[in-house]
Enzyme design. Structure first.
Site, PDB file in Angstrom:
ATOM      1  N   LYS A 136      82.500  83.129 118.128  1.00  5.95           N
ATOM      2  CA  LYS A 136      83.465  84.155 117.707  1.00  5.95           C
ATOM      3  C   LYS A 136      82.738  85.397 117.192  1.00  5.95           C
ATOM      4  O   LYS A 136      83.076  86.524 117.570  1.00  5.95           O
ATOM      5  CB  LYS A 136      84.379  83.561 116.615  1.00  5.95           C
ATOM      6  CG  LYS A 136      85.489  84.485 116.166  1.00  5.95           C
ATOM      7  CD  LYS A 136      86.669  83.701 115.656  1.00  5.95           C
ATOM      8  CE  LYS A 136      86.506  83.209 114.230  1.00  5.95           C
ATOM      9  NZ  LYS A 136      86.537  84.290 113.237  1.00  5.95           N
ATOM     10  N   ASP A 146      81.383  79.017 106.974  1.00  5.45           N
ATOM     11  CA  ASP A 146      82.619  78.602 107.637  1.00  5.45           C
ATOM     12  C   ASP A 146      82.705  77.087 107.827  1.00  5.45           C
ATOM     13  O   ASP A 146      83.737  76.577 108.259  1.00  5.45           O
ATOM     14  CB  ASP A 146      82.734  79.301 109.002  1.00  5.45           C
ATOM     15  CG  ASP A 146      82.941  80.803 108.837  1.00  5.45           C
ATOM     16  OD1 ASP A 146      83.448  81.224 107.777  1.00  5.45           O
ATOM     17  OD2 ASP A 146      82.590  81.551 109.770  1.00  5.45           O
ATOM     18  N   SER A 171      77.180  89.220 103.018  1.00  2.00           N
ATOM     19  CA  SER A 171      78.302  89.255 103.950  1.00  2.00           C
ATOM     20  C   SER A 171      77.873  89.925 105.247  1.00  2.00           C
ATOM     21  O   SER A 171      77.520  91.103 105.278  1.00  2.00           O
ATOM     22  CB  SER A 171      79.480  90.019 103.343  1.00  2.00           C
ATOM     23  OG  SER A 171      80.407  90.333 104.365  1.00  2.00           O
ATOM     24  N   LYS A 223      88.660  83.950 102.167  1.00  2.00           N
ATOM     25  CA  LYS A 223      88.752  83.766 103.621  1.00  2.00           C
ATOM     26  C   LYS A 223      90.237  83.816 104.038  1.00  2.00           C
ATOM     27  O   LYS A 223      91.059  84.334 103.292  1.00  2.00           O
ATOM     28  CB  LYS A 223      88.080  82.444 104.024  1.00  2.00           C
ATOM     29  CG  LYS A 223      86.597  82.415 103.701  1.00  2.00           C
ATOM     30  CD  LYS A 223      85.821  83.429 104.522  1.00  2.00           C
ATOM     31  CE  LYS A 223      84.361  83.486 104.136  1.00  2.00           C
ATOM     32  NZ  LYS A 223      83.643  84.562 104.799  1.00  2.00           N
TER      33      LYS A 223
HETATM   34  C1  S3P Z   1      81.556  86.560 110.058  1.00  2.53           C
HETATM   35  C2  S3P Z   1      80.968  86.490 108.841  1.00  2.53           C
HETATM   36  C3  S3P Z   1      81.384  85.572 107.766  1.00  2.53           C
HETATM   37  C4  S3P Z   1      82.273  84.464 108.298  1.00  2.53           C
HETATM   38  C5  S3P Z   1      83.299  84.969 109.265  1.00  2.53           C
HETATM   39  C6  S3P Z   1      82.644  85.654 110.443  1.00  2.53           C
HETATM   40  C7  S3P Z   1      81.061  87.543 111.042  1.00  2.53           C
HETATM   41  O1  S3P Z   1      82.095  86.300 106.797  1.00  2.53           O
HETATM   42  O2  S3P Z   1      82.884  83.782 107.248  1.00  2.53           O
HETATM   43  O3  S3P Z   1      84.079  83.896 109.753  1.00  2.53           O
HETATM   44  O4  S3P Z   1      81.367  87.419 112.242  1.00  2.53           O
HETATM   45  O5  S3P Z   1      80.356  88.464 110.629  1.00  2.53           O
HETATM   46  P1  S3P Z   1      81.315  87.125 105.648  1.00  2.53           P
HETATM   47  O6  S3P Z   1      80.224  87.836 106.304  1.00  2.53           O
HETATM   48  O7  S3P Z   1      82.292  88.073 105.053  1.00  2.53           O
HETATM   49  O8  S3P Z   1      80.865  86.081 104.672  1.00  2.53           O
END
Ligand code: S3P
Length: 428
Positions: free
Chosen positions: A21, A315, A166, A342
């Site tokens: 994803k 996740d 993040s 989340k």
């Molecule tokens: C993601 C980063 C994560 C993750 C999210 C997807 C991404 O969030 O939890 O499902 O694709 O950059 P954070 O970076 O805010 O922790």
């Protein structure tokens, strides 16, 4: 819609999981900013990347061909057009935060919104540094909640230390940095997933990376190059844990992304006593890929998980909490306060729902303490509108006594359409 999950004794088979994803979002966004046509192979066909795709269409990007071999006619950095309507990221935090980075660089007006869940998730962590770079953003709660409107343009590079690790925020700033001239430096407390950095390097940036520090020199020219998307290790994790918990069986999952910033789940399973074999290692567009093999029947033990590893398995906490239910001793998860922001507050949702199944869990402000080997019974549980809670509950239900009803399973469509069918096939 509800689903009933019956207990199972075995998980057996060989499979693939849908495309990653995180990489899918980045592939859609970055190929839209390239000059020329880019082919994307293996994109995740699910609600969240579809939200990104629709927003990009709203910005004038054209797409051709089947989803599995999508051709993106990139507009170049300066070729996006002012959207005629509000852009809607729906349930997708990655869509919202990454696109805010792109919109911040556009000399036009745009408005971005999301569904009820996304409209309650924190956006100040992105809007604040983007404002520092010179973008104009405004919205609810002092521009910290969607809907937000953006009027951007040429930005100035910043040196910015993220208050929390993040990847979404880091990526938003790297995308905004494409509209600057100079040196952008981003520092994280702990290194989060680095798919944006890898893709930017693959597309021609000479980015410097030292552990938690990323340095991007701009401008540079993004090259049109084919991108292949491996299976999502976060989706694979539900099946790896299910296989680890099953009394009998074995599972091979082919073509899974094993980027080291995402493989915390493999380390956790190893430490709990259910090692995953990494086979046939290869690389797609600077992303490591492999086939993952696990044998059932190991006895698991509880472990401690702390803030250092959290970004590498952020996740996967819901399904790790499920694994902990069946492990000897206690599992302590700390430093995971981000889970409260989340798709739902995952710490409170897990506590509530797993307790319905008889689990003994203590909810901490930033984690969970889970007592293992307490008898788990089938119950009537809710997904809380969160795809990963729904899938984690389904894994718990496989090894509970009696059947479990999981209410509101539609959110699974945002990341893993076909999840319940695959679970049924592998456990039949
Ligand atoms: C993601 C980063 C994560 C993750 C999210 C997807 C991404 O969030 O939890 O499902 O694709 O950059 P954070 O970076 O805010 O922790």
């Amino acid at each position: 819609m509800d689903i009933t999950v019956e207990p199972r004794e075995q998980l057996l088979g060989q499979t693939r999981v849908p495309g990653d994803k995180s990489i899918s979002h980045r592939a859609l966004i970055l190929s839209s900013l390239v000059e020329g046509t880019v082919e994307l192979e293996g994109l995740l066909e699910a609600g969240d990347p579809l939200s990104t795709y629709k927003c990009l269409q709203g910005l004038g990007v054209e797409f051709y061909g089947d989803w599995n071999r999508l051709k993106v006619k990139g507009k170049g950095l300066r070729g996006l057009r002012e959207p005629e309507d509000v852009l809607n990221a729906e349930n997708s935090g990655t869509t919202a935060r990454l696109l805010l980075g792109v919109l911040a660089g556009q000399p036009f007006f745009s408005t971005l919104t999301g569904d009820t869940s996304l409209r309650n998730r924190p956006m100040g962590r992105v809007t604040e540094p983007l404002k520092k770079m010179g973008a104009y953003l405004d919205g609810r709660h002092n521009s910290t909640l969607l809907p937000l409107y953006v009027r951007g343009g040429d930005l100035t590079p910043i040196r910015y230390t993220l208050p929390v690790a993040s990847a979404q925020v880091k990526s938003a700033l790297l995308l905004a940095a494409l509209y600057t001239s100079g040196t952008t430096e981003i520092i994280e407390p702990v290194c989060s997933r680095d798919h944006t950095e890898r893709m930017l390097c693959y597309l021609g940036s000479g980015m410097k990376r030292e552990k938690e520090r990323v340095i991007l020199e701009t401008p540079f020219k993004l090259k049109a190059r084919r991108i292949q998307i491996p299976g999502d290790i976060s989706s694979a994790s539900f099946f790896l844990v299910a296989a680890a918990l099953a009394p009998r069986g074995e599972l091979l999952i082919e073509e899974v992304g094993i980027n080291p910033t995402r493989t915390g789940i493999l380390d956790v399973l190893e430490e709990m006593g259910a090692g995953v074999k990494i086979l046939n290692k290869r690389e797609y567009n600077f992303e490591p890929v492999a086939d993952l093999f696990i044998k059932s029947g190991a006895s698991l033990k509880g472990i401690e998980i702390n803030s250092k590893i959290i970004p590498r398995l952020v996740d996967e906490i819901p399904v790790i909490a499920v694994a902990a239910l069946f492990a000897e001793g206690e599992t302590v998860i700390k430093g995971a306060g981000e889970l409260r922001f989340k798709e739902t507050d995952r710490l409170s949702a897990l506590t509530l729902e797993l307790r319905k199944m008889g689990a003994v869990i203590k909810e901490l402000p930033d984690g969970l303490i889970i007592k293992g080997k307490v008898r788990i019974k089938g119950s009537c549980c809710s997904s809380h509108g969160d795809h990963r809670i729904a899938m984690a509950l389904a894994v718990a239900a496989l090894f509970a006594r009696g059947e479990t009803v999981i209410q509101e399973i539609e959110p699974v469509q945002v990341s893993f359409p076909g999840f319940f069918e695959l679970l049924q096939n592998l456990t039949a």
